[in-house]
Design an enzyme around this catalytic site. Structure first.
Site, PDB file in Angstrom:
ATOM      1  CE  LYS A  14     -25.851  27.809  19.979  1.00 25.02           C
ATOM      2  NZ  LYS A  14     -26.395  29.032  19.351  1.00 25.02           N
ATOM      3  NE  ARG A  89     -29.627  29.930  24.856  1.00 25.64           N
ATOM      4  CZ  ARG A  89     -29.780  29.047  23.865  1.00 25.64           C
ATOM      5  NH1 ARG A  89     -29.468  27.793  24.016  1.00 25.64           N
ATOM      6  NH2 ARG A  89     -30.255  29.450  22.696  1.00 25.64           N
ATOM      7  NE  ARG A 128     -32.801  27.808  12.919  1.00 22.92           N
ATOM      8  CZ  ARG A 128     -32.066  27.879  14.037  1.00 22.92           C
ATOM      9  NH1 ARG A 128     -30.854  27.352  14.052  1.00 22.92           N
ATOM     10  NH2 ARG A 128     -32.516  28.469  15.106  1.00 22.92           N
ATOM     11  NE  ARG A 134     -35.895  26.861  16.890  1.00 26.44           N
ATOM     12  CZ  ARG A 134     -34.685  27.005  17.434  1.00 26.44           C
ATOM     13  NH1 ARG A 134     -33.692  26.209  17.058  1.00 26.44           N
ATOM     14  NH2 ARG A 134     -34.471  27.931  18.335  1.00 26.44           N
ATOM     15  NE  ARG A 146     -34.073  32.410  19.194  1.00 28.26           N
ATOM     16  CZ  ARG A 146     -34.060  31.715  18.052  1.00 28.26           C
ATOM     17  NH1 ARG A 146     -34.901  32.009  17.079  1.00 28.26           N
ATOM     18  NH2 ARG A 146     -33.195  30.734  17.891  1.00 28.26           N
TER      19      ARG A 146
HETATM   20  P1  AMP Z   1     -31.758  26.858  20.763  1.00 31.62           P
HETATM   21  O1  AMP Z   1     -32.317  25.642  20.104  1.00 31.62           O
HETATM   22  O2  AMP Z   1     -30.410  26.613  21.367  1.00 31.62           O
HETATM   23  O3  AMP Z   1     -31.794  28.057  19.863  1.00 31.62           O
HETATM   24  O4  AMP Z   1     -32.714  27.188  21.998  1.00 31.62           O
HETATM   25  C1  AMP Z   1     -34.068  27.546  21.787  1.00 31.62           C
HETATM   26  C2  AMP Z   1     -34.662  28.091  23.056  1.00 31.62           C
HETATM   27  O5  AMP Z   1     -34.634  27.095  24.080  1.00 31.62           O
HETATM   28  C3  AMP Z   1     -33.952  29.287  23.674  1.00 31.62           C
HETATM   29  O6  AMP Z   1     -34.339  30.508  23.084  1.00 31.62           O
HETATM   30  C4  AMP Z   1     -34.402  29.183  25.124  1.00 31.62           C
HETATM   31  O7  AMP Z   1     -35.734  29.630  25.287  1.00 31.62           O
HETATM   32  C5  AMP Z   1     -34.393  27.675  25.353  1.00 31.62           C
HETATM   33  N1  AMP Z   1     -33.076  27.213  25.831  1.00 31.62           N
HETATM   34  C6  AMP Z   1     -32.200  26.406  25.181  1.00 31.62           C
HETATM   35  N2  AMP Z   1     -31.096  26.193  25.906  1.00 31.62           N
HETATM   36  C7  AMP Z   1     -31.260  26.905  27.050  1.00 31.62           C
HETATM   37  C8  AMP Z   1     -30.454  27.122  28.197  1.00 31.62           C
HETATM   38  N3  AMP Z   1     -29.222  26.572  28.311  1.00 31.62           N
HETATM   39  N4  AMP Z   1     -30.945  27.917  29.177  1.00 31.62           N
HETATM   40  C9  AMP Z   1     -32.174  28.481  29.086  1.00 31.62           C
HETATM   41  N5  AMP Z   1     -32.973  28.328  28.021  1.00 31.62           N
HETATM   42  C10 AMP Z   1     -32.529  27.550  27.002  1.00 31.62           C
END
Ligand code: AMP
Length: 192
Positions: A14, A89, A128, A134, A146
């Site tokens: 993404k 989400r 990654r 991360r 996840r």
């Molecule tokens: P990402 O960078 O999109 O992989 O998001 C990393 C982490 O941030 C996720 O595993 C969640 O813990 C949190 N997170 C990101 N976006 C959301 C969302 N829309 N709702 C809830 N938690 C989020």
């Protein structure tokens, strides 16, 4: 105005594809994951709260996430459109986003969903982890959580947009350029 939801499991690409879409369609990129990580780095109250959920691979609570996203949208009044990356989400987030956009005479144009199988996702995330720094990429059990959370809480959000005839599924395996072309084609089909 084009407002896109870029959707897909963790590791679907993404972030990479959002950059391409931003460039081509002149959109403001809002990645909730990136915003949370910036808050963690800056040591804000929001960052402290988000960190405990993120490090375990769980979702940050809806209320906090929705409020943060809305204030980010409000801080870009001149935007020609938005790309929402990692949001919504949950069903609740999707409903809140629709209501919020409607209150501003805006709407989601399309959801672009990247389709990638689980084995490929895990391999991509572990790879990654070597450069992302991360913690949620580095541990196979957190990655697995996840993916479980994605399937349980997030995947149903696609049905929400399908019900509005806005879901477009794109094969997320292949070269980055090929996947971008598939996404551009989908966006162009929705018109501008
Ligand atoms: P990402 O960078 O999109 O992989 O998001 C990393 C982490 O941030 C996720 O595993 C969640 O813990 C949190 N997170 C990101 N976006 C959301 C969302 N829309 N709702 C809830 N938690 C989020």
């Amino acid at each position: 105005m084009i407002n896109l939801v870029l959707f897909g499991p963790p590791g679907a690409g993404k972030g990479t594809q959002a950059e391409r879409l931003v460039e081509k369609y002149n959109l403001v990129h809002l990645s909730t994951g990136d915003i949370f990580r910036r808050n963690i780095k800056a040591g804000t109250e929001l960052g402290v709260l988000a960190k405990s959920y993120m490090n375990d691979g769980n979702l940050v609570p809806d209320e906090v996430t929705i409020q943060m996203l809305e204030s980010e949208v409000n801080s870009h009044p001149q935007a020609k459109g938005f790309i929402f990356d990692g949001f919504p989400r949950t069903q609740k987030q999707a409903e809140a986003l629709d209501a919020f956009l409607a209150s501003k005479d805006m709407a989601i144009t399309a959801m672009l969903a990247l389709n990638v199988d689980d084995d490929e996702l895990t391999a991509r995330l572990l790879n990654r982890a070597k450069t992302s720094g991360r913690p949620d990429d580095a541990d196979p059990s957190i990655i697995a959580n996840r993916i479980v959370v994605y399937k349980k809480e997030t995947a149903p959000v696609a049905n929400f947009y399908e019900g509005q005839n806005k879901l477009h599924v794109v094969d997320g395996v292949g070269s980055i350029d090929d996947i971008s072309q598939r996404l551009f084609q989908a966006v162009d089909n929705y018109g501008k």
